[in-house]
Enzyme design. Structure first.
Site, PDB file in Angstrom:
ATOM      1  N   HIS A  17       0.819  -1.212   0.000  1.00  9.94           N
ATOM      2  CA  HIS A  17       0.000   0.000   0.000  1.00  9.94           C
ATOM      3  C   HIS A  17       0.854   1.264   0.000  1.00  9.94           C
ATOM      4  O   HIS A  17       0.423   2.312   0.491  1.00  9.94           O
ATOM      5  CB  HIS A  17      -0.966  -0.008   1.186  1.00  9.94           C
ATOM      6  CG  HIS A  17      -2.097  -0.971   1.014  1.00  9.94           C
ATOM      7  ND1 HIS A  17      -3.336  -0.597   0.550  1.00  9.94           N
ATOM      8  CD2 HIS A  17      -2.154  -2.309   1.201  1.00  9.94           C
ATOM      9  CE1 HIS A  17      -4.128  -1.662   0.476  1.00  9.94           C
ATOM     10  NE2 HIS A  17      -3.427  -2.704   0.872  1.00  9.94           N
ATOM     11  N   HIS A 104       0.034 -14.881   9.249  1.00 10.66           N
ATOM     12  CA  HIS A 104       0.510 -13.843   8.336  1.00 10.66           C
ATOM     13  C   HIS A 104       1.961 -13.513   8.685  1.00 10.66           C
ATOM     14  O   HIS A 104       2.526 -14.061   9.630  1.00 10.66           O
ATOM     15  CB  HIS A 104      -0.387 -12.601   8.452  1.00 10.66           C
ATOM     16  CG  HIS A 104      -0.538 -11.855   7.168  1.00 10.66           C
ATOM     17  ND1 HIS A 104       0.455 -11.067   6.651  1.00 10.66           N
ATOM     18  CD2 HIS A 104      -1.567 -11.782   6.288  1.00 10.66           C
ATOM     19  CE1 HIS A 104       0.057 -10.532   5.516  1.00 10.66           C
ATOM     20  NE2 HIS A 104      -1.172 -10.946   5.263  1.00 10.66           N
ATOM     21  N   ASP A 340      -8.609 -11.977  -0.803  1.00  8.97           N
ATOM     22  CA  ASP A 340      -8.901 -13.125  -1.668  1.00  8.97           C
ATOM     23  C   ASP A 340      -9.352 -14.322  -0.853  1.00  8.97           C
ATOM     24  O   ASP A 340      -8.648 -14.731   0.080  1.00  8.97           O
ATOM     25  CB  ASP A 340      -7.645 -13.524  -2.450  1.00  8.97           C
ATOM     26  CG  ASP A 340      -7.248 -12.488  -3.482  1.00  8.97           C
ATOM     27  OD1 ASP A 340      -7.887 -12.457  -4.539  1.00  8.97           O
ATOM     28  OD2 ASP A 340      -6.301 -11.724  -3.228  1.00  8.97           O
TER      29      ASP A 340
END
Length: 394
Positions: A17, A104, A340
């Site tokens: 980002h 993650h 996703d």
């Protein structure tokens, strides 16, 4: 490190980002036709928002070539390309400032660097595929496709049954090899799952929707075939062709496994079945079967190279998860943002890109070796026969 390759070297930069992501490609031969129009189709295949099976983020992924080309041709100097991030929503990640997302990279990145990107996955996000495929000089073709999502699979019968059922089992492998010889990118892109079998794609789609509706995610596998690779590529002992492919594939975020040829299924196949028998092909030799996946002794043998990459379920999900803050306090995290339910459809062009980087690097290494060998005066006797002739004369 953020660079890959030796003779053909790619260095990426940017976070998921930040204002832009980009790449510098060094080692591309001069005189190759290259414009943004060559690169853009692959970015279109990878970008988000292609269907309701993927994240709805609306990134255009428009590439601009900044250096290394002139009048539509490469100069031999480093090629720099940049892609702006246009659909940034850092506020979607506010709660994640306090919680490391389960499975993650948040926790490991902060342990590694002492700081992490404030939004998205930072450098761990799979948004770095910016390069042109090498086809023109050697006719090398790279095609990847989704081979399984959850239990839905297009792959051949894996477990060796018995000698009595061997014929049917072997027929499934021959059918698989024939499909790998002919599958085209247009076949893969014919549906939003990117599986060349319409029937299997429909089952995969049902699996993805089931997990999407539950605000969950599901993993799967991508198979890649590389055709028309000349024999002789690979640098034993430590840069064997399959080792470099494994390095490249396992550097892609969310990957958890790599198999080449028969892979783990080959561990229960008898040697007399698994051995790829040599047969005359063209002006040389080929193999009757291809359990080796086109590589033997770490070196390409001229047959199709094929391998499989396993992708885990996307770690960021909307389902509430019991976890802990960075300070160790228990809590619940339900990720916001646009994510996703399965990364598999968008992983296909990334696998193709990394495979191409490996083949290009290994090809330039082999061409360098061949050019050096060609400069040595020869006596007319092929090197492969010199030892045999010397022994006969003893």
């Amino acid at each position: 490190m953020s660079s890959f390759g030796t003779f053909y070297r790619v260095t990426t930069f940017g976070e998921s980002h930040c204002k832009a992501v980009g790449v510098v490609v060094d080692g591309c031969p001069p005189g190759l036709a290259l414009t943004e129009a060559d690169v853009q189709p692959q970015l279109n295949r990878r970008r988000p928002g292609q269907s309701d099976l993927t994240t709805p983020r609306d990134e255009k992924d428009r590439v601009t070539i900044m250096s290394g080309t002139e009048m539509g041709f490469t100069l031999g100097t480093p090629i720099a390309m940049i892609v702006p991030n246009q659909d940034q929503r850092p506020h979607d990640y506010g709660d994640m400032d306090f919680y490391p997302r389960p499975s993650h990279a948040d926790w490991t990145y902060i342990q590694k660097y002492g700081v992490k990107a404030s939004s998205g996955g930072g450098r761990s996000s799979a948004r770095e595929t910016i390069e042109k495929y090498l086809r023109q000089a050697h006719g090398i073709e790279v095609v990847a496709f989704v081979s399984s999502i959850g239990p839905a699979s297009i792959e051949p019968m894996s477990a060796y049954p018995s000698a009595e059922a061997e014929a049917e089992w072997l027929a499934s492998w021959h059918s698989w090899w024939n499909m790998l010889k002919t599958v085209k990118r247009s076949d893969v892109d014919a549906n939003d799952v990117r599986c060349p079998s319409a029937e299997t794609a429909a089952r995969m789609r049902d699996v993805i929707y089931r997990f999407k509706d539950a605000k969950d995610s599901i993993g799967g596998t991508v198979v890649c075939v590389i055709r028309n690779v000349p024999a002789g590529l690979g640098e034993p002992c430590f840069d064997k062709l399959e080792a470099k492919l494994a390095h490249a594939m396992l550097s892609i975020p969310a990957t958890k496994g790599f198999e080449i040829g028969s892979g783990f299924a080959g561990t229960n196949i008898p040697g007399h079945v698994h051995n790829d028998k040599f047969v005359p092909k063209g002006d040389g030799l080929g193999t009757e079967t291809n359990f080796s996946g086109g590589i033997q002794g770490g070196i390409s043998n001229g047959e199709d190279i094929y391998f499989k990459v396993a992708f885990k379920p996307a770690a960021t999900i909307g389902m509430p998860q019991e976890t802990a803050t960075y300070q160790g306090e228990p809590g619940t995290l339900a990720a916001k943002g646009r994510h996703d339910p399965s990364v598999l459809p968008r992983a296909v062009p990334i696998v193709e890109a990394m495979a191409t980087l490996v083949v290009m690097d290994m090809l330039l290494a082999q061409l360098s070796r061949q050019a050096a060998a060609a400069a040595i005066p020869r006596d007319g006797v092929p090197p492969v026969l010199r030892g045999a002739l010397a022994r006969q004369s003893e």
